[in-house]
Design a protein around this motif. Structure first.
Motif, PDB file in Angstrom:
ATOM      1  N   HIS A 174       0.994  -1.310  -0.053  1.00  0.00           N
ATOM      2  CA  HIS A 174       0.105  -0.091   0.011  1.00  0.00           C
ATOM      3  C   HIS A 174       0.802   1.335   0.174  1.00  0.00           C
ATOM      4  O   HIS A 174       1.935   1.139   0.696  1.00  0.00           O
ATOM      5  CB  HIS A 174      -0.829  -0.095   1.121  1.00  0.00           C
ATOM      6  N   ARG A 175       0.276   2.090  -0.643  1.00  0.00           N
ATOM      7  CA  ARG A 175       1.273   3.621  -0.924  1.00  0.00           C
ATOM      8  C   ARG A 175       1.377   4.565   0.272  1.00  0.00           C
ATOM      9  O   ARG A 175       2.066   5.364   0.283  1.00  0.00           O
ATOM     10  CB  ARG A 175       0.689   4.168  -2.185  1.00  0.00           C
ATOM     11  N   GLY A 239      -9.296   0.161  -6.496  1.00  0.00           N
ATOM     12  CA  GLY A 239     -10.246   0.938  -7.051  1.00  0.00           C
ATOM     13  C   GLY A 239     -10.976   1.082  -8.210  1.00  0.00           C
ATOM     14  O   GLY A 239     -10.524   0.161  -9.257  1.00  0.00           O
TER      15      GLY A 239
HETATM   16  P1  NAP Z   1     -11.043   2.221  -2.649  1.00  0.00           P
HETATM   17  O1  NAP Z   1     -11.772   2.419  -1.464  1.00  0.00           O
HETATM   18  O2  NAP Z   1     -11.046   3.505  -3.649  1.00  0.00           O
HETATM   19  O3  NAP Z   1      -9.468   1.993  -2.486  1.00  0.00           O
HETATM   20  C1  NAP Z   1      -8.459   1.928  -3.302  1.00  0.00           C
HETATM   21  C2  NAP Z   1      -7.022   1.728  -2.647  1.00  0.00           C
HETATM   22  O4  NAP Z   1      -6.093   1.700  -3.746  1.00  0.00           O
HETATM   23  C3  NAP Z   1      -6.547   2.847  -1.931  1.00  0.00           C
HETATM   24  O5  NAP Z   1      -6.078   2.404  -0.657  1.00  0.00           O
HETATM   25  C4  NAP Z   1      -5.838   3.686  -2.631  1.00  0.00           C
HETATM   26  O6  NAP Z   1      -4.905   4.473  -1.778  1.00  0.00           O
HETATM   27  C5  NAP Z   1      -5.187   2.718  -3.558  1.00  0.00           C
HETATM   28  N1  NAP Z   1      -4.882   3.236  -4.896  1.00  0.00           N
HETATM   29  C6  NAP Z   1      -5.418   3.978  -5.806  1.00  0.00           C
HETATM   30  N2  NAP Z   1      -4.758   4.327  -6.651  1.00  0.00           N
HETATM   31  C7  NAP Z   1      -3.642   3.608  -6.611  1.00  0.00           C
HETATM   32  C8  NAP Z   1      -2.392   3.562  -7.411  1.00  0.00           C
HETATM   33  N3  NAP Z   1      -2.570   4.642  -8.459  1.00  0.00           N
HETATM   34  N4  NAP Z   1      -1.417   3.063  -6.613  1.00  0.00           N
HETATM   35  C9  NAP Z   1      -1.413   2.473  -5.555  1.00  0.00           C
HETATM   36  N5  NAP Z   1      -2.649   2.403  -4.854  1.00  0.00           N
HETATM   37  C10 NAP Z   1      -3.601   3.048  -5.316  1.00  0.00           C
HETATM   38  O7  NAP Z   1     -11.323   1.056  -3.780  1.00  0.00           O
HETATM   39  P2  NAP Z   1     -12.107  -0.256  -3.421  1.00  0.00           P
HETATM   40  O8  NAP Z   1     -11.257  -1.021  -2.211  1.00  0.00           O
HETATM   41  O9  NAP Z   1     -12.115  -1.152  -4.695  1.00  0.00           O
HETATM   42  O10 NAP Z   1     -13.487  -0.250  -2.893  1.00  0.00           O
HETATM   43  C11 NAP Z   1     -14.364   0.634  -3.726  1.00  0.00           C
HETATM   44  C12 NAP Z   1     -15.574   0.889  -2.777  1.00  0.00           C
HETATM   45  O11 NAP Z   1     -16.273  -0.296  -2.552  1.00  0.00           O
HETATM   46  C13 NAP Z   1     -15.480   1.296  -1.312  1.00  0.00           C
HETATM   47  O12 NAP Z   1     -16.424   2.297  -0.912  1.00  0.00           O
HETATM   48  C14 NAP Z   1     -15.426   0.182  -0.500  1.00  0.00           C
HETATM   49  O13 NAP Z   1     -15.992   0.508   0.845  1.00  0.00           O
HETATM   50  C15 NAP Z   1     -16.509  -0.703  -1.186  1.00  0.00           C
HETATM   51  N6  NAP Z   1     -16.430  -2.248  -1.002  1.00  0.00           N
HETATM   52  C16 NAP Z   1     -17.176  -2.681   0.082  1.00  0.00           C
HETATM   53  C17 NAP Z   1     -17.097  -3.960   0.214  1.00  0.00           C
HETATM   54  C18 NAP Z   1     -17.576  -4.575   1.316  1.00  0.00           C
HETATM   55  O14 NAP Z   1     -18.623  -3.803   1.893  1.00  0.00           O
HETATM   56  N7  NAP Z   1     -17.819  -5.743   1.511  1.00  0.00           N
HETATM   57  C19 NAP Z   1     -16.050  -4.622  -0.380  1.00  0.00           C
HETATM   58  C20 NAP Z   1     -15.415  -4.041  -1.341  1.00  0.00           C
HETATM   59  C21 NAP Z   1     -15.472  -2.852  -1.575  1.00  0.00           C
HETATM   60  P3  NAP Z   1      -5.147   5.489  -0.918  1.00  0.00           P
HETATM   61  O15 NAP Z   1      -5.853   4.971   0.261  1.00  0.00           O
HETATM   62  O16 NAP Z   1      -3.934   6.106  -0.557  1.00  0.00           O
HETATM   63  O17 NAP Z   1      -5.947   6.449  -1.864  1.00  0.00           O
END
Ligand code: NAP
Length: 306
Positions: A174-175, A239
């Motif tokens: 993680h960054r 993401g």
């Molecule tokens: P997210 O919450 O947007 O997290 C993306 C992660 O990737 C962040 O930690 C971000 O770092 C990192 N990141 C982004 N661009 C990057 C890059 N170019 N290089 C390195 N790291 C990078 O995405 P997600 O985990 O896919 O979740 C998306 C949404 O779905 C969220 O609202 C989440 O709560 C929801 N979700 C819910 C569940 C569940 O409730 N069971 C399961 C999966 C997802 P930073 O933190 O530094 O920005």
């Protein structure tokens, strides 16, 4: 014929919208690109936060939603939408790749979002040969091997936990040093014997031998130190990018591409609504996508009666 409503996309938002549209006795059709319902939910191994189900697989939840919508008479058509326009008579004309055009008084965009790319060397070339965006789809290929998960959100942690049951070792890279993921997921990952955290670290190159991933080059963002990890798989969970291109011509999107909506899911274009991950919102979860589907139909029923 002119429909009351065309629902584009059949993830949880689209399926909930179909259930509510059927109950409101609207003339409607659901257009789904892949010919299967569920969207991202289908790629989720286990869901523990959908109220009423302590534990349900993504496939089972998607199937239950689809069956519910079908039992109420929803009509699903498999086609990819090429364009959507709003005409002078205020109807929407939706053209599909199979040549069909649908005319409707209202539309709900439920097109969800896709995986973001890192954009580093090796990522594109090795997709499917050790680089994956779906742990539950591809995890089985990495049994007893070492893999890395990139990201610090819920998806990255869910993926890492899932992979830790199959793989010998899982790195979470993680960054930053703080995680976006829910505290409960972070605690579970910290307790797993075979998960190692590399924080303040970014991947810089995915390397291969004979076309398969063999190592990952990483860099510490504080010290600038570079190193290489021997592994067989890289799971990228950084993401989502909204699937909003179709709608960006006719309504406003924010700089990340999410369709700008009010709390009633209406967009800036009368009769066009957006529900689920494709719209601007604070919390992207199945439960909020489903809620959006219901809210959008309730709002457009008022719009149609006006
Ligand atoms: P997210 O919450 O947007 O997290 C993306 C992660 O990737 C962040 O930690 C971000 O770092 C990192 N990141 C982004 N661009 C990057 C890059 N170019 N290089 C390195 N790291 C990078 O995405 P997600 O985990 O896919 O979740 C998306 C949404 O779905 C969220 O609202 C989440 O709560 C929801 N979700 C819910 C569940 C569940 O409730 N069971 C399961 C999966 C997802 P930073 O933190 O530094 O920005």
């Amino acid at each position: 014929m002119t429909y009351d409503l065309v629902i584009i996309g059949s993830g949880p938002a689209g399926l909930a919208a179909a259930i509510y549209a059927a109950r409101a006795e609207l003339q409607f059709v659901v257009l789904e690109k892949a010919g299967v319902s569920g969207g991202q939910v289908l790629l989720t191994y286990e869901i523990n936060n959908y109220p009423g189900f302590k534990n349900i697989s993504g496939f089972d939840l998607a199937t239950a939603l689809r069956e519910h919508a079908e039992s109420l008479g929803s009509n699903f058509v498999s086609c990819e939408v090429n364009s959507i326009t709003r005409e002078r008579d205020k109807t929407y004309h939706i053209s599909c790749d199979n040549g069909t055009e649908y005319v409707s008084k209202a539309v709900i965009a439920c097109t969800g979002a896709d995986h973001k790319r890192l954009g580093i060397p090796g990522e594109e070339e090795l997709a499917g040969a050790g680089v994956s965006y779906c742990a539950t789809c591809d995890g089985a290929f990495f049994k007893k091997k070492t893999v890395a998960v990139i990201g610090g959100g819920d998806t990255a942690f869910e993926d890492a936990l899932y992979l830790s049951r199959l793989c010998e070792k899982v790195y979470i890279i993680h960054r930053r040093s703080l995680f976006r993921a829910a505290g409960s997921l972070v605690s579970l990952a910290r307790r797993a014997q075979n998960i190692e955290f590399l924080t303040d670290t970014v991947p810089t190159e995915i390397c291969e031998t004979d076309g398969s991933v063999t190592s990952l080059k990483v860099k510490n963002v504080n010290s600038g130190a570079e190193s290489s990890i021997d592994l067989s798989g890289v799971f990228i969970a950084i993401g989502m990018r909204p699937n909003s291109e179709l709608f960006s011509q006719i309504t406003e999107c924010n700089k990340e591409g999410f369709i700008i909506t009010s709390s009633d899911c209406s967009t800036q274009m009368p009769g066009l609504y957006a529900a689920g991950d494709v719209r601007t919102k604070d919390l992207r979860q199945i439960v909020t996508a489903v809620a959006d589907g219901a809210v959008a139909v309730s709002s457009l029923v008022k719009y149609l009666s006006d």
